[in-house]
Design a protein around this motif. Structure first.
Motif, PDB file in Angstrom:
ATOM      1  N   ALA A   1       0.575  11.579   0.299  1.00  0.00           N
ATOM      2  CA  ALA A   1       0.505  11.077   1.674  1.00  0.00           C
ATOM      3  C   ALA A   1      -0.068   9.661   1.688  1.00  0.00           C
ATOM      4  O   ALA A   1       0.417   8.786   2.412  1.00  0.00           O
ATOM      5  N   ALA A   2      -1.087   9.433   0.871  1.00  0.00           N
ATOM      6  CA  ALA A   2      -1.676   8.095   0.791  1.00  0.00           C
ATOM      7  C   ALA A   2      -0.665   7.092   0.262  1.00  0.00           C
ATOM      8  O   ALA A   2      -0.595   5.950   0.734  1.00  0.00           O
ATOM      9  N   ALA A   3       0.136   7.518  -0.712  1.00  0.00           N
ATOM     10  CA  ALA A   3       1.156   6.641  -1.269  1.00  0.00           C
ATOM     11  C   ALA A   3       2.197   6.285  -0.214  1.00  0.00           C
ATOM     12  O   ALA A   3       2.620   5.127  -0.112  1.00  0.00           O
ATOM     13  N   VAL A   4       2.609   7.275   0.584  1.00  0.00           N
ATOM     14  CA  VAL A   4       3.584   7.023   1.654  1.00  0.00           C
ATOM     15  C   VAL A   4       3.004   6.042   2.665  1.00  0.00           C
ATOM     16  O   VAL A   4       3.674   5.088   3.092  1.00  0.00           O
ATOM     17  N   ARG A   5       1.736   6.251   3.061  1.00  0.00           N
ATOM     18  CA  ARG A   5       1.100   5.340   4.021  1.00  0.00           C
ATOM     19  C   ARG A   5       1.037   3.915   3.478  1.00  0.00           C
ATOM     20  O   ARG A   5       1.279   2.942   4.216  1.00  0.00           O
ATOM     21  N   ASN A   6       0.716   3.786   2.192  1.00  0.00           N
ATOM     22  CA  ASN A   6       0.649   2.450   1.591  1.00  0.00           C
ATOM     23  C   ASN A   6       2.004   1.752   1.624  1.00  0.00           C
ATOM     24  O   ASN A   6       2.096   0.551   1.888  1.00  0.00           O
ATOM     25  N   ILE A   7       3.049   2.510   1.343  1.00  0.00           N
ATOM     26  CA  ILE A   7       4.396   1.928   1.363  1.00  0.00           C
ATOM     27  C   ILE A   7       4.779   1.502   2.773  1.00  0.00           C
ATOM     28  O   ILE A   7       5.334   0.413   2.977  1.00  0.00           O
ATOM     29  N   LEU A   8       4.471   2.328   3.750  1.00  0.00           N
ATOM     30  CA  LEU A   8       4.799   1.978   5.130  1.00  0.00           C
ATOM     31  C   LEU A   8       4.055   0.710   5.564  1.00  0.00           C
ATOM     32  O   LEU A   8       4.619  -0.144   6.257  1.00  0.00           O
ATOM     33  N   ARG A   9       2.799   0.585   5.142  1.00  0.00           N
ATOM     34  CA  ARG A   9       2.030  -0.620   5.481  1.00  0.00           C
ATOM     35  C   ARG A   9       2.641  -1.863   4.830  1.00  0.00           C
ATOM     36  O   ARG A   9       2.765  -2.914   5.461  1.00  0.00           O
TER      37      ARG A   9
END
Length: 207
Positions: free
Chosen positions: A157-165
């Protein structure tokens, strides 16, 4: 043993064949020191002296230098030594040497690799990268278990959030086509649909 070929591989290094088979690589000065020239007969004691006092010593130092340069898996280290034309038994001995000091540890390498990428890569991407580095599926699974303190889902989930940012993607303002595109992109990178959906549904660009 008969020196059947001395072949230049660089300006200063030469491949030596004994009795028709590749034996080792030596520098020009070492060829002269041990009297190695095509057609010469070399006692087995001299060959063993070269292997143990020159080639093995050089392989050990090379292995140490490669690990000082960067952490590596055993498979990656073996490949680098093979590229240096060290005989297979010399490679085995050099690897055993650095392992005896704890400088080479695939389990530790895998755990460090997983921890450093859990917040930026999908589990699938991390597994694929470790497989390419020569680790087994069992070693990789153990690494994920050892690094489960932050939780597999939380890490992805953290990885997905980082990519979206990084992409400056805001689910609240995106249209249907934009959402489908980002789902497809994250899916190709190996993120699970449920994880992506939960992150997007609860996403806050300022968080």
């Amino acid at each position: 043993m008969i020196v059947t070929k001395v072949e230049s591989c660089t300006k200063t290094k030469f491949k030596v064949d004994l009795d028709g088979a590749f034996a080792f690589v030596l520098y020009k000065g070492e060829l002269s020191k041990f009297g190695l020239q095509e057609g010469a007969e070399i006692p087995e004691e001299t060959v063993e002296k070269i292997r143990n006092e020159v080639i093995l010593k050089r392989a050990k130092l090379r292995a140490m230098h490669l690990l000082e340069d960067m952490d590596r898996t055993e498979a990656a280290l073996r490949e680098k030594l093979r590229q240096g034309l060290y005989p297979s038994d010399i490679v085995d001995a050099a690897v055993a040497y650095v392992k005896s000091f704890g400088y080479l540890n695939d389990e530790r390498y895998a755990e460090n690799f997983v921890r450093s990428r859990q917040g930026t890569k999908s589990r699938q991407e991390i597994r694929a990268a470790l497989m390419q580095k020569g680790l087994t599926s069992e070693q990789i699974s153990r690494a994920f278990e050892a690094c489960s303190d932050c939780g597999e889902t939380d890490g992805e989930a953290a990885a997905v959030r980082n990519i979206l940012r990084k992409k400056r993607f805001d689910p609240e303002t995106a249209d249907e086509a934009g959402l489908q595109k980002i789902y497809a992109y994250l899916g190709r990178k190996g993120f699970r649909y449920d994880t992506v959906r939960q992150v997007i549904q609860n996403y806050n660009m300022d968080a």
